[in-house]
Design a protein around this motif. Structure first.
Motif, PDB file in Angstrom:
ATOM      1  N   GLU A  40     -29.576  31.092  43.233  1.00  0.00           N
ATOM      2  CA  GLU A  40     -29.467  32.009  42.104  1.00  0.00           C
ATOM      3  C   GLU A  40     -29.170  33.436  42.562  1.00  0.00           C
ATOM      4  O   GLU A  40     -28.370  34.152  41.939  1.00  0.00           O
ATOM      5  CB  GLU A  40     -30.766  31.989  41.289  1.00  0.00           C
ATOM      6  CG  GLU A  40     -30.979  30.688  40.536  1.00  0.00           C
ATOM      7  CD  GLU A  40     -32.290  30.674  39.779  1.00  0.00           C
ATOM      8  OE1 GLU A  40     -32.471  29.800  38.910  1.00  0.00           O
ATOM      9  OE2 GLU A  40     -33.137  31.552  40.059  1.00  0.00           O
ATOM     10  N   LEU A  73     -26.169  24.571  34.946  1.00  0.00           N
ATOM     11  CA  LEU A  73     -25.849  25.894  35.477  1.00  0.00           C
ATOM     12  C   LEU A  73     -25.490  26.787  34.294  1.00  0.00           C
ATOM     13  O   LEU A  73     -24.541  26.497  33.558  1.00  0.00           O
ATOM     14  CB  LEU A  73     -24.671  25.821  36.456  1.00  0.00           C
ATOM     15  CG  LEU A  73     -24.789  24.783  37.577  1.00  0.00           C
ATOM     16  CD1 LEU A  73     -23.523  24.781  38.423  1.00  0.00           C
ATOM     17  CD2 LEU A  73     -25.999  25.068  38.444  1.00  0.00           C
ATOM     18  N   THR A 104     -25.358  33.542  43.842  1.00  0.00           N
ATOM     19  CA  THR A 104     -24.287  33.299  42.865  1.00  0.00           C
ATOM     20  C   THR A 104     -24.458  34.075  41.565  1.00  0.00           C
ATOM     21  O   THR A 104     -23.482  34.258  40.822  1.00  0.00           O
ATOM     22  CB  THR A 104     -24.203  31.800  42.533  1.00  0.00           C
ATOM     23  OG1 THR A 104     -25.455  31.373  41.992  1.00  0.00           O
ATOM     24  CG2 THR A 104     -23.891  31.010  43.781  1.00  0.00           C
ATOM     25  N   CYS A 138     -24.469  30.586  32.859  1.00  0.00           N
ATOM     26  CA  CYS A 138     -23.973  31.944  33.160  1.00  0.00           C
ATOM     27  C   CYS A 138     -22.811  32.245  32.223  1.00  0.00           C
ATOM     28  O   CYS A 138     -21.984  31.366  31.943  1.00  0.00           O
ATOM     29  CB  CYS A 138     -23.524  32.050  34.617  1.00  0.00           C
ATOM     30  SG  CYS A 138     -22.892  33.694  35.039  1.00  0.00           S
ATOM     31  N   ARG A 153     -20.031  30.873  37.560  1.00  0.00           N
ATOM     32  CA  ARG A 153     -20.511  29.514  37.279  1.00  0.00           C
ATOM     33  C   ARG A 153     -19.741  28.486  38.098  1.00  0.00           C
ATOM     34  O   ARG A 153     -20.298  27.514  38.605  1.00  0.00           O
ATOM     35  CB  ARG A 153     -20.375  29.240  35.781  1.00  0.00           C
ATOM     36  CG  ARG A 153     -21.211  28.076  35.313  1.00  0.00           C
ATOM     37  CD  ARG A 153     -21.372  28.040  33.801  1.00  0.00           C
ATOM     38  NE  ARG A 153     -20.102  27.806  33.131  1.00  0.00           N
ATOM     39  CZ  ARG A 153     -19.507  28.681  32.347  1.00  0.00           C
ATOM     40  NH1 ARG A 153     -20.061  29.865  32.144  1.00  0.00           N
ATOM     41  NH2 ARG A 153     -18.361  28.395  31.764  1.00  0.00           N
ATOM     42  N   ALA A 165     -20.893  28.639  41.706  1.00  0.00           N
ATOM     43  CA  ALA A 165     -22.169  27.936  41.861  1.00  0.00           C
ATOM     44  C   ALA A 165     -21.968  26.416  41.846  1.00  0.00           C
ATOM     45  O   ALA A 165     -22.592  25.680  42.626  1.00  0.00           O
ATOM     46  CB  ALA A 165     -23.120  28.367  40.746  1.00  0.00           C
ATOM     47  N   ARG A 180     -33.986  29.603  44.468  1.00  0.00           N
ATOM     48  CA  ARG A 180     -33.960  31.067  44.355  1.00  0.00           C
ATOM     49  C   ARG A 180     -32.819  31.656  45.182  1.00  0.00           C
ATOM     50  O   ARG A 180     -32.174  32.635  44.785  1.00  0.00           O
ATOM     51  CB  ARG A 180     -35.305  31.651  44.790  1.00  0.00           C
ATOM     52  CG  ARG A 180     -36.417  31.444  43.787  1.00  0.00           C
ATOM     53  CD  ARG A 180     -37.583  32.391  44.071  1.00  0.00           C
ATOM     54  NE  ARG A 180     -38.124  32.168  45.397  1.00  0.00           N
ATOM     55  CZ  ARG A 180     -39.089  31.295  45.689  1.00  0.00           C
ATOM     56  NH1 ARG A 180     -39.612  30.551  44.721  1.00  0.00           N
ATOM     57  NH2 ARG A 180     -39.546  31.162  46.923  1.00  0.00           N
ATOM     58  N   VAL A 236     -26.235  32.952  39.060  1.00  0.00           N
ATOM     59  CA  VAL A 236     -26.228  31.908  38.032  1.00  0.00           C
ATOM     60  C   VAL A 236     -27.642  31.365  37.888  1.00  0.00           C
ATOM     61  O   VAL A 236     -28.347  31.140  38.878  1.00  0.00           O
ATOM     62  CB  VAL A 236     -25.256  30.769  38.415  1.00  0.00           C
ATOM     63  CG1 VAL A 236     -25.336  29.635  37.413  1.00  0.00           C
ATOM     64  CG2 VAL A 236     -23.841  31.307  38.493  1.00  0.00           C
ATOM     65  N   GLU A 237     -28.053  31.165  36.634  1.00  0.00           N
ATOM     66  CA  GLU A 237     -29.369  30.569  36.390  1.00  0.00           C
ATOM     67  C   GLU A 237     -29.258  29.047  36.479  1.00  0.00           C
ATOM     68  O   GLU A 237     -28.413  28.437  35.815  1.00  0.00           O
ATOM     69  CB  GLU A 237     -29.879  30.977  35.008  1.00  0.00           C
ATOM     70  CG  GLU A 237     -31.262  30.428  34.709  1.00  0.00           C
ATOM     71  CD  GLU A 237     -31.746  30.802  33.316  1.00  0.00           C
ATOM     72  OE1 GLU A 237     -32.877  30.429  32.964  1.00  0.00           O
ATOM     73  OE2 GLU A 237     -30.979  31.464  32.582  1.00  0.00           O
ATOM     74  N   ILE A 238     -30.118  28.451  37.294  1.00  0.00           N
ATOM     75  CA  ILE A 238     -30.113  27.007  37.508  1.00  0.00           C
ATOM     76  C   ILE A 238     -31.317  26.417  36.784  1.00  0.00           C
ATOM     77  O   ILE A 238     -32.458  26.809  37.044  1.00  0.00           O
ATOM     78  CB  ILE A 238     -30.143  26.667  39.005  1.00  0.00           C
ATOM     79  CG1 ILE A 238     -28.902  27.264  39.694  1.00  0.00           C
ATOM     80  CG2 ILE A 238     -30.198  25.156  39.219  1.00  0.00           C
ATOM     81  CD1 ILE A 238     -28.897  27.051  41.186  1.00  0.00           C
TER      82      ILE A 238
END
Length: 523
Positions: free
Chosen positions: A240, A258, A243, A260, A266, A269, A237, A245-247
């Motif tokens: 995320e 990763l 950055t 985004c 990206r 991250a 969390r 960016v969804e991990i």
């Protein structure tokens, strides 16, 4: 002068009078008879001398006055003679002028008589012609009436039929002439243009890679996944949040995804994850520290990428802000195509094509590199990227040819130099090739449907198919409604309609097919 003489006499008399007074005074004082006598004689002599001098002066002045009078008289006579001569000359010119005017007056009188005579003849002829015209009109009218009776149609209907026939014939001839001109132009200009474009494309070969919205981060082992997630997911969390960016941590062995749409975030991250995993210390405070440090590294990398790009292309004197913008293009994509690779390719294509056309390749290469800088703005804007890029180029001192090529490569403004169409063509070459870009499926299907619907808007069209990924439109027409000549006219009309009303990459070929079938049944 007489006044001067009189004054001299008066002065002499005054002197004599004063001398007499002086002498009488001496006599009164009785100072001696000798002195008195001497004084008297002296006074008398002076008076006589004064009289003589006055007479002499008077004679001189009279002579001078006479001489002056003679001179003035001679001058006056000269003036009088000159005036008399002028008067004689003026009288002579006046007599000549009167004689000339009299002759011209006689001439004008003769001309007036001739004009009046001709005017009478003209009026008579005009009256005669008007009478003849009336007679001709009557005869013409009778002939038209007779022709209408014989043919069974009126003159207006016959005229309309003739005009329609001539119009159809002229339209057919015009279409034939246009087709001949187009074919002749294609045999010459299109052949040379294809040669230039093919030579340019052959000399620039680059690999195409499609940009995605995800990056895969490889791990040495799956044990690291737990450390990245952290207790109750606090580490993931924190990454995320820092950055943006969804991990995605799934069952994929030794890999984390990763996701985004922003390549910069990206990349931040990815590098942050690499540093954290290498260091081994993974917790929220360390994550924020590493992310900030990585963001600074990315900004430095952007500048370095911009510098390397302009050095590799041999472009000099570019403003530092434009160099930074070029570096940011590495982390941007356009329809899946990396923007920096696309701009480098366009720059090389422009330089080669400009060389083939005899233009300055340095200016063309500069315009090709900067043509898409408006796609990487610092803040969101509604201005088209071509116009935004042109404003930046003008702001940072680029030449007018470069600015116009940037702003006009999507036809937002008028092209004012030969570099603008070169950039437009090279942009299309780089972006429109198969595999270079990808479009959203919905927009692609809608464009094909719009092509087919446009063809159905013309009379006589039976079927229409968009093929070759929308680069060719095949139109089937009814043979009873569309002739062979009309087929060529229909193909030309559909192509012009597509060109004016639709937006599409590359070119669209329009093929009109007319088929005649004769069917009989044997029983």
């Amino acid at each position: 002068m007489e006044t001067t003489t009189i004054i001299s006499i008066i002065v002499a008399l005054g002197l004599g009078f004063i001398a007499g007074l002086f002498i009488s005074k001496i006599l009164q004082n009785k100072k001696g008879s000798t002195i008195i006598k001497t004084a008297k004689r002296t006074a008398a002599n002076r008076v006589k001398a004064a009289h003589k001098e006055a007479e002499s002066i008077k004679k001189d002045k009279i002579l001078q006055a006479k001489e002056r009078f003679i001179e003035l008289k001679a001058e006056h006579e000269k003036v009088v003679l000159a005036r008399e001569k002028k008067i004689v000359d003026v009288e002579k010119r006046i007599r000549e002028k009167e004689s000339q005017l009299a002759s011209e007056l006689d001439k004008n009188r003769r001309l007036n008589k001739e004009i009046i005579s001709k005017q009478k003849d003209y009026d008579y002829k005009l009256e005669f012609l008007e009478k003849k015209q009336v007679e001709v009109d009557k005869v013409h009218k009778r002939q038209i009436e007779q022709l209408e009776v014989i043919s069974g149609i009126s003159a207006e209907d016959a005229k309309a039929d003739l005009v329609k026939s001539l119009k159809d014939e002229a339209k057919s001839d015009a279409m034939s002439y246009v087709q001949d001109i187009l074919e002749e132009a294609k045999l010459t200009a299109e052949q040379e243009a294809r040669k230039i474009i093919l030579n340019t494309i052959q000399r620039v070969g680059v690999e195409q890679s499609i940009e995605n919205c995800v990056s895969v981060f490889n791990l040495e082992s799956d044990d690291v996944k737990g450390r990245i997630i952290g207790r109750e997911g606090r580490n993931i969390r924190a990454i995320e949040a820092a950055t943006g960016v969804e991990i995605i941590v799934d069952d994929t062995p030794e890999a984390i995804i990763l996701s985004c749409f922003d390549p910069v975030r990206r990349e931040v991250a990815r590098l942050s994850m690499h540093n954290l995993v290498t260091d081994g210390r993974i917790h929220p405070a360390r994550i924020e520290e590493v992310v900030k440090k990585t963001e600074k590294q990315i900004q430095q990398e952007i500048v370095e990428v911009g510098k390397r790009t302009v050095i590799d292309l041999g472009i000099h004197g570019l403003h530092p802000e434009l160099i930074k913008t070029v570096g940011r293009m590495k982390f941007r994509s356009s329809y899946g195509q990396n923007l920096l690779q696309h701009s480098r390719e366009v720059a090389n294509l422009c330089a080669l094509m400009a060389t083939e056309l005899g233009l300055n390749p340095k200016i063309a290469k500069r315009a090709g590199l900067l043509h898409d800088i408006g796609k990487v703005p610092d803040t969101e804007t509604e201005l088209p990227h071509a116009l935004l890029g042109m404003q930046w180029a003008e702001k940072y001192g680029e030449k007018q040819d470069v600015c116009n090529a940037i702003g006009a490569h999507h036809d937002e403004i008028e092209m004012k130099s030969l570099y603008a169409p070169i950039v437009q063509v090279c942009d299309a070459i780089s972006g429109a090739r198969p595999g270079a870009r990808r479009q959203v499926l919905d927009s692609y299907i809608q464009r094909l449907k719009d092509l087919e619907d446009l063809a159905f808007g013309f009379s006589g069209v039976q079927k229409a198919y968009a093929i070759q990924a929308g680069r060719e439109l095949r139109v089937l027409v009814e043979s009873t409604k569309v002739s062979d000549d009309k087929a060529a006219e229909l193909s030309f009309g559909i192509s012009q309609k597509i060109q004016n009303d639709m937006t599409y990459p590359g070119q669209v070929k329009v093929t009109v097919i007319r088929e005649t079938r004769a069917v009989n049944v044997a029983k």
